[in-house]
Design an enzyme around this catalytic site. Structure first.
Site, mmCIF file in Angstrom:
data_model
loop_
_atom_site.group_PDB
_atom_site.id
_atom_site.type_symbol
_atom_site.label_atom_id
_atom_site.label_comp_id
_atom_site.label_asym_id
_atom_site.label_seq_id
_atom_site.Cartn_x
_atom_site.Cartn_y
_atom_site.Cartn_z
ATOM 1 N N TRP A 31 54.010 -102.772 21.496
ATOM 2 C CA TRP A 31 55.008 -101.850 21.465
ATOM 3 C C TRP A 31 54.714 -100.461 20.745
ATOM 4 C CZ3 TRP A 31 60.195 -101.373 21.818
ATOM 5 C CH2 TRP A 31 61.020 -102.327 22.541
ATOM 6 N N SER A 65 55.597 -105.947 16.898
ATOM 7 C CA SER A 65 55.211 -105.768 15.489
ATOM 8 C C SER A 65 55.609 -107.639 14.827
ATOM 9 C CB SER A 65 56.059 -105.025 14.799
ATOM 10 O OG SER A 65 55.549 -103.874 14.969
ATOM 11 N N PHE A 66 56.681 -108.093 15.392
ATOM 12 C CA PHE A 66 57.073 -109.295 14.905
ATOM 13 C C PHE A 66 55.926 -110.458 15.005
ATOM 14 C CE2 PHE A 66 60.026 -112.447 13.711
ATOM 15 C CZ PHE A 66 59.778 -113.712 14.205
ATOM 16 N N GLU A 67 55.019 -110.195 16.014
ATOM 17 C CA GLU A 67 53.791 -111.285 16.338
ATOM 18 C C GLU A 67 52.414 -110.736 15.475
ATOM 19 O OE1 GLU A 67 55.796 -109.989 19.104
ATOM 20 O OE2 GLU A 67 56.644 -111.822 19.016
ATOM 21 N N ILE A 91 60.772 -98.612 16.088
ATOM 22 C CA ILE A 91 61.778 -97.371 16.108
ATOM 23 C C ILE A 91 63.214 -98.007 16.525
ATOM 24 C CG2 ILE A 91 62.319 -95.191 17.424
ATOM 25 C CD1 ILE A 91 59.234 -94.996 18.046
ATOM 26 N N GLU A 94 69.621 -99.286 19.571
ATOM 27 C CA GLU A 94 70.899 -99.425 19.403
ATOM 28 C C GLU A 94 71.534 -100.330 18.628
ATOM 29 O OE1 GLU A 94 71.932 -97.421 24.081
ATOM 30 O OE2 GLU A 94 72.465 -99.410 23.618
ATOM 31 N N THR A 95 70.789 -101.432 18.605
ATOM 32 C CA THR A 95 71.364 -102.665 17.788
ATOM 33 C C THR A 95 70.671 -102.838 16.374
ATOM 34 O OG1 THR A 95 69.742 -104.220 18.872
ATOM 35 C CG2 THR A 95 71.656 -103.456 20.172
ATOM 36 N N HIS A 97 68.759 -104.971 15.922
ATOM 37 C CA HIS A 97 67.181 -105.756 16.162
ATOM 38 C C HIS A 97 66.185 -105.012 15.506
ATOM 39 C CE1 HIS A 97 63.963 -107.386 18.856
ATOM 40 N NE2 HIS A 97 64.425 -108.388 18.453
ATOM 41 N N ARG A 136 53.756 -89.371 11.441
ATOM 42 C CA ARG A 136 53.303 -90.323 10.600
ATOM 43 C C ARG A 136 51.937 -90.991 11.253
ATOM 44 N NH1 ARG A 136 57.815 -89.217 9.173
ATOM 45 N NH2 ARG A 136 58.763 -89.578 6.927
HETATM 46 N N1 LIG Z 1 61.787 -102.977 19.536
HETATM 47 C C1 LIG Z 1 60.324 -102.919 19.117
HETATM 48 C C2 LIG Z 1 59.792 -104.471 18.965
HETATM 49 N N2 LIG Z 1 60.515 -105.451 19.261
HETATM 50 C C3 LIG Z 1 59.626 -106.603 19.963
HETATM 51 C C4 LIG Z 1 59.554 -107.513 18.815
HETATM 52 O O1 LIG Z 1 58.588 -106.972 17.896
HETATM 53 C C5 LIG Z 1 58.893 -108.984 19.370
HETATM 54 O O2 LIG Z 1 57.722 -108.674 19.980
HETATM 55 C C6 LIG Z 1 60.000 -109.437 20.189
HETATM 56 O O3 LIG Z 1 61.154 -109.970 19.581
HETATM 57 C C7 LIG Z 1 59.427 -110.874 20.637
HETATM 58 O O4 LIG Z 1 59.337 -111.713 19.438
HETATM 59 N N3 LIG Z 1 58.536 -104.216 18.522
HETATM 60 C C8 LIG Z 1 57.813 -103.286 17.973
HETATM 61 O O5 LIG Z 1 56.780 -103.449 17.558
HETATM 62 N N4 LIG Z 1 58.525 -102.071 17.847
HETATM 63 C C9 LIG Z 1 59.890 -101.788 18.421
HETATM 64 O O6 LIG Z 1 60.316 -100.904 18.396
HETATM 65 C C1 LIG Z 2 63.359 -102.202 17.094
HETATM 66 C C2 LIG Z 2 63.934 -102.752 18.363
HETATM 67 O O1 LIG Z 2 63.970 -103.945 18.592
HETATM 68 C C3 LIG Z 2 64.688 -102.079 19.069
HETATM 69 O O2 LIG Z 2 63.916 -100.785 19.677
HETATM 70 C C4 LIG Z 2 65.350 -102.525 20.357
HETATM 71 O O3 LIG Z 2 66.208 -101.650 21.024
HETATM 72 P P1 LIG Z 2 67.856 -102.032 21.097
HETATM 73 O O4 LIG Z 2 68.264 -102.379 19.505
HETATM 74 O O5 LIG Z 2 68.348 -100.744 21.700
HETATM 75 O O6 LIG Z 2 67.839 -103.127 21.839
#
Ligand SMILES: Nc1c(NC[C@H](O)[C@H](O)[C@H](O)CO)[nH]c(=O)[nH]c1=O
Ligand SMILES: CC(=O)[C@@H](O)COP(=O)(O)O
Length: 160
Positions: A31, A65-67, A91, A94-95, A97, A136
């Site tokens: 990502w 990043s979650f993985e 980064i 909108e939500t 997450h 950064r």
């Molecule tokens: N939005 C971003 C994500 N989202 C994906 C999660 O990290 C993960 O892969 C997904 O939820 C499936 O488990 N990941 C980032 O590293 N950076 C982002 O901005």
């Molecule tokens: C960090 C995220 O998961 C994010 O970039 C996903 O974007 P959104 O919150 O607009 O679905």
């Protein structure tokens, strides 16, 4: 704001243990790979600059990043590394997450540092804007990948 008064790329090689006999795992999130690849380049170059050899640096890629948590655990369990650098770029969208990904990743990496006797370095940018991430990962604030590499060497040699 703290980063604004600290360049992430500055280190004094004379104060860093030689990394020639150390083995590193680097887990890289796909990502925002325009950012994570810059972080990886910084980390890799700093490890080599401090004496590490290419054959002792193992890179694995994960989707996000979650993985990083699972990837870091697995690289510890299978690759006989002295330290792991977990590289990600989150980064805000909108939500909410963003908050869940950042929080879970940080807590998961912290948990690995508690569970295993191998330091896992948190090299995950958690930014509100792309510009903050650019700044950064080789921009005006330096490169957090370099900072993470130095931390990896210091932690791998802690108490030795
Ligand atoms: N939005 C971003 C994500 N989202 C994906 C999660 O990290 C993960 O892969 C997904 O939820 C499936 O488990 N990941 C980032 O590293 N950076 C982002 O901005
Ligand atoms: C960090 C995220 O998961 C994010 O970039 C996903 O974007 P959104 O919150 O607009 O679905």
């Amino acid at each position: 704001m703290a980063t604004e008064i600290k360049n992430l790329s500055v280190y004094n090689k004379d104060e860093i243990p030689n990394a020639k006999n150390l083995r590193f795992g680097i887990v890289v999130s796909a990502w925002n790979d325009n950012i994570t690849e810059q972080l990886f380049k910084g980390a890799f170059a700093a490890l080599i600059d401090c004496g590490a050899t290419e054959k002792n640096i193992v890179r694995w890629n994960v989707p996000g990043s979650f993985e990083l948590v699972f990837g870091s655990k697995k690289i510890i369990q299978t690759q006989n590394v002295d330290a792991v650098i977990a590289i990600g770029s989150v980064i805000r969208g909108e939500t909410s997450h963003f908050d869940y990904v950042c929080g879970a990743t940080a807590q998961g990496i912290k948990d690995l540092n508690v569970k295993f006797d191998v330091p896992v370095i948190f090299c995950v940018l958690t930014d509100d804007t792309l510009q903050q991430s650019i700044d950064r990962s080789g921009g005006k604030h330096g490169n957090k990948g370099i900072e993470a590499a130095i931390a990896a060497i210091q932690m791998a040699t802690l108490g030795k």
